[in-house]
Design an enzyme around this catalytic site. Structure first.
Site, mmCIF file in Angstrom:
data_model
loop_
_atom_site.group_PDB
_atom_site.id
_atom_site.type_symbol
_atom_site.label_atom_id
_atom_site.label_comp_id
_atom_site.label_asym_id
_atom_site.label_seq_id
_atom_site.Cartn_x
_atom_site.Cartn_y
_atom_site.Cartn_z
ATOM 1 N N GLU A 1 -7.933 -5.396 5.396
ATOM 2 C CA GLU A 1 -7.891 -5.097 3.967
ATOM 3 C C GLU A 1 -6.771 -5.854 3.275
ATOM 4 O O GLU A 1 -6.912 -6.296 2.132
ATOM 5 C CB GLU A 1 -7.705 -3.582 3.766
ATOM 6 C CG GLU A 1 -8.948 -2.808 4.176
ATOM 7 C CD GLU A 1 -8.682 -1.329 4.399
ATOM 8 O OE1 GLU A 1 -8.036 -0.992 5.418
ATOM 9 O OE2 GLU A 1 -9.118 -0.510 3.578
ATOM 10 N N HIS B 1 -12.893 2.286 0.148
ATOM 11 C CA HIS B 1 -12.813 1.323 1.263
ATOM 12 C C HIS B 1 -13.398 -0.034 0.839
ATOM 13 O O HIS B 1 -13.912 -0.782 1.678
ATOM 14 C CB HIS B 1 -13.585 1.788 2.514
ATOM 15 C CG HIS B 1 -13.078 3.039 3.143
ATOM 16 N ND1 HIS B 1 -13.904 3.940 3.791
ATOM 17 C CD2 HIS B 1 -11.828 3.546 3.257
ATOM 18 C CE1 HIS B 1 -13.193 4.944 4.261
ATOM 19 N NE2 HIS B 1 -11.924 4.732 3.948
ATOM 20 N N HIS C 1 -17.512 1.451 8.152
ATOM 21 C CA HIS C 1 -16.059 1.544 8.316
ATOM 22 C C HIS C 1 -15.770 2.926 8.921
ATOM 23 O O HIS C 1 -15.878 3.946 8.252
ATOM 24 C CB HIS C 1 -15.361 1.385 6.955
ATOM 25 C CG HIS C 1 -13.878 1.547 7.038
ATOM 26 N ND1 HIS C 1 -12.994 0.499 6.944
ATOM 27 C CD2 HIS C 1 -13.112 2.640 7.248
ATOM 28 C CE1 HIS C 1 -11.759 0.942 7.093
ATOM 29 N NE2 HIS C 1 -11.808 2.250 7.274
ATOM 30 N N ASN D 1 0.870 -1.172 0.000
ATOM 31 C CA ASN D 1 0.000 0.000 0.000
ATOM 32 C C ASN D 1 0.907 1.222 0.000
ATOM 33 O O ASN D 1 1.492 1.565 1.034
ATOM 34 C CB ASN D 1 -0.880 -0.063 1.260
ATOM 35 C CG ASN D 1 -1.891 1.063 1.312
ATOM 36 O OD1 ASN D 1 -1.880 1.958 0.467
ATOM 37 N ND2 ASN D 1 -2.750 1.026 2.310
ATOM 38 N N ARG E 1 -12.486 15.253 6.996
ATOM 39 C CA ARG E 1 -13.335 15.490 5.810
ATOM 40 C C ARG E 1 -14.775 15.737 6.235
ATOM 41 O O ARG E 1 -15.269 15.093 7.162
ATOM 42 C CB ARG E 1 -13.267 14.299 4.861
ATOM 43 C CG ARG E 1 -11.946 14.198 4.147
ATOM 44 C CD ARG E 1 -11.887 12.972 3.263
ATOM 45 N NE ARG E 1 -10.793 12.097 3.674
ATOM 46 C CZ ARG E 1 -10.728 10.799 3.420
ATOM 47 N NH1 ARG E 1 -11.689 10.204 2.747
ATOM 48 N NH2 ARG E 1 -9.710 10.081 3.834
ATOM 49 N N ARG F 1 -2.557 -2.193 -3.493
ATOM 50 C CA ARG F 1 -3.793 -1.451 -3.296
ATOM 51 C C ARG F 1 -3.762 -0.227 -4.210
ATOM 52 O O ARG F 1 -2.825 0.564 -4.169
ATOM 53 C CB ARG F 1 -3.889 -1.000 -1.844
ATOM 54 C CG ARG F 1 -5.123 -0.215 -1.592
ATOM 55 C CD ARG F 1 -5.192 0.240 -0.161
ATOM 56 N NE ARG F 1 -6.487 0.875 0.051
ATOM 57 C CZ ARG F 1 -6.777 1.559 1.123
ATOM 58 N NH1 ARG F 1 -5.905 1.687 2.090
ATOM 59 N NH2 ARG F 1 -7.954 2.112 1.244
ATOM 60 N N ASN G 1 -10.094 6.972 10.324
ATOM 61 C CA ASN G 1 -9.809 8.350 9.949
ATOM 62 C C ASN G 1 -10.697 8.750 8.780
ATOM 63 O O ASN G 1 -11.275 9.825 8.753
ATOM 64 C CB ASN G 1 -8.349 8.440 9.545
ATOM 65 C CG ASN G 1 -7.699 9.555 10.283
ATOM 66 O OD1 ASN G 1 -8.371 10.525 10.655
ATOM 67 N ND2 ASN G 1 -6.419 9.434 10.505
HETATM 68 P P1 AMP Z 1 -8.020 4.080 11.409
HETATM 69 O O1 AMP Z 1 -7.981 5.124 10.337
HETATM 70 O O2 AMP Z 1 -8.891 2.908 11.071
HETATM 71 O O3 AMP Z 1 -6.655 3.645 11.895
HETATM 72 O O4 AMP Z 1 -8.725 4.755 12.684
HETATM 73 C C1 AMP Z 1 -8.199 5.893 13.321
HETATM 74 C C2 AMP Z 1 -9.242 6.433 14.285
HETATM 75 O O5 AMP Z 1 -9.562 5.424 15.255
HETATM 76 C C3 AMP Z 1 -8.781 7.667 15.062
HETATM 77 O O6 AMP Z 1 -9.828 8.631 15.086
HETATM 78 C C4 AMP Z 1 -8.573 7.116 16.454
HETATM 79 O O7 AMP Z 1 -8.785 8.076 17.452
HETATM 80 C C5 AMP Z 1 -9.657 6.059 16.518
HETATM 81 N N1 AMP Z 1 -9.442 5.141 17.636
HETATM 82 C C6 AMP Z 1 -8.463 4.223 17.809
HETATM 83 N N2 AMP Z 1 -8.583 3.630 19.035
HETATM 84 C C7 AMP Z 1 -9.664 4.192 19.639
HETATM 85 C C8 AMP Z 1 -10.301 4.036 20.919
HETATM 86 N N3 AMP Z 1 -9.861 3.156 21.801
HETATM 87 N N4 AMP Z 1 -11.391 4.797 21.172
HETATM 88 C C9 AMP Z 1 -11.857 5.705 20.283
HETATM 89 N N5 AMP Z 1 -11.299 5.895 19.065
HETATM 90 C C10 AMP Z 1 -10.215 5.168 18.751
#
Ligand code: AMP
Length: 412
Positions: free
Chosen positions: A390, A183, A214, A7, A247, A94, A217
């Protein structure tokens, strides 16, 4: 069969070597700050099943050098995961945007690369670095088959009523202005895993109506009937739909010309505004990270509390809309960093959906880790948490393409 999954971002390259014979990650890591001149310098992390992560600092002016270092780490005689490159059956890349041209994983040839390049107009931030990664990998491993797996492809079957915008139809015909969705690997993985778990529990899953959320971020929701997606919230670009870290998701499109006239913003400024300065960050004014939002909200920060509320409200609206689109609802799946890890977000989203049969079991939901069902006993809709994978999805899709190529007779 071992598949290397890559990726590539503009300055990073994430990799996983996946052994599909036992569904295990044999090695993984990330090359960071590729081509970036900082005091910190570029680095590569590498970890295997047997060995903890180690970090290698090295000069990485471009993706090709990063790829060479990944290859060296993978085949390191001391602590690598494989002895030689021959053990890698294929590389799965990806690629964010496949447009209408790529509706399934595709073997990479010079012609494919040119076509992906032509698609860059639709995803200027993503497709060029994806391509740089593929080209680098082809130079470092010229004899290993490479497959491009597109984030948009899973949504190819969605019907026209879900993907045509109510704009002059010629904009679709002339410029490809339509919903594509993103996604895809994540929604495909979690929806098929949900079906598998329910099937194992004795349920007939043909025609089962799933909304997969999903939430990371980037955030998106998809409506999937059986194994067929019928709608999704991300659009022509990954800016539509749910509230995301930075976003905006849905908003009145006429806000854009209003702001351009009122403030003199340029198209690039607007791009920056809706992609990098909005969402949780824009509303709270402090953070795009859900963990910060939750802790600030608990400490009494009203804007953070509002960001949390709007985030969850928007997801709830989409679940309701997709239930209507599917004529009912059987399963809600939560995934992504937020969906997998925040019981408060899951509870706040589901609160108010009881009328539709969605009832969470508070004690199951609180502190839930891993994969499973957090809905209340007897609730009509299963609410599931399924950690997304993924890379595994990309590895499986890649393996399918190369198996088909290697054994054409078996598929005729
Ligand atoms: P990702 O893009 O899938 O890696 O997700 C990132 C998001 O997941 C960020 O907003 C993090 O703050 C949130 N996140 C990760 N762990 C937690 C948690 N224990 N509680 C709330 N949000 C979380």
């Amino acid at each position: 069969m071992k598949i290397l999954v890559l990726n590539s971002g503009s300055s990073s390259l994430k990799y996983q070597l996946i052994d599909l014979d036992n569904n295990q990650v044999a090695a993984k890591g990330i090359a960071e700050r590729i081509g970036v001149r900082t005091a910190e310098g570029a680095s590569l992390t590498f970890q295997t099943n047997e060995r903890p992560a180690r970090t290698i600092s090295a000069d990485m002016p471009d993706h090709e050098e990063a790829m060479r270092l990944v290859f060296q780490a993978l085949t390191d005689p001391e602590d690598g995961a494989i002895r030689s490159i021959c053990e890698i059956s294929a590389v799965g890349h990806r690629v964010v945007h496949g447009g209408e041209r790529f509706v399934e994983p595709t073997l990479v040839t010079e012609e494919t690369l040119n076509e992906i390049d032509a698609m860059s107009e639709l995803a200027p931030l993503h497709n060029p670095p994806n391509l740089a990664g593929i080209r680098a990998c082809r130079r470092v491993m010229p004899d290993v088959p490479q497959v491009a797996v597109f984030d948009t492809a899973f949504f190819a079957p969605i019907p026209k009523r879900a993907y045509i915008y109510a704009l002059p139809y010629e904009l679709y015909e002339d410029f490809g202005v339509r919903r594509y969705g993103f996604h895809g690997a994540s929604h495909q993985y979690v929806s098929s895993r949900a079906r598998q778990l329910l099937r194992e529990g004795g349920r007939d899953v043909s025609g089962i109506r799933i909304v997969s959320c999903h939430l990371g971020n980037g955030c998106s929701a998809s409506a999937v009937v059986g194994d067929r997606p019928i709608d999704t919230s991300l659009g022509m670009t990954p800016a539509e739909g749910l509230v995301m870290g930075t976003r905006s998701g849905d908003m009145d499109p006429a806000i854009i010309p209003f702001l351009m006239r009122r403030t003199g913003m340029t198209p690039d400024d607007i791009d920056d505004l809706i992609n990098k300065k909005s969402g949780l960050l824009g509303i709270s004014g402090t953070s795009s990270d859900m963990r910060d939002i939750q802790s600030r909200a608990e400490a009494g920060d009203e804007r953070a509390a509002l960001a949390f509320e709007i985030f969850c409200y928007r997801v709830r609206k989409y679940i309701g809309a997709y239930a209507a689109a599917m004529g009912g609802l059987d399963v809600v799946v939560f995934t992504g960093g937020i969906g997998e890890n925040s019981p408060d977000v899951r509870a706040a989203i589901c609160h108010g959906l009881e009328f539709a049969g969605v009832v969470i079991d508070r004690s199951k939901n609180d502190g839930f880790r891993g994969e499973g069902d957090v809905s209340a006993e007897g609730a009509r809709v299963r609410v599931m948490v399924i950690p997304t994978d993924e890379e595994m999805m990309i590895a499986r899709e890649t393996a399918e393409v190369v198996t088909r190529l290697l054994e054409p007779a078996a598929h005729n």
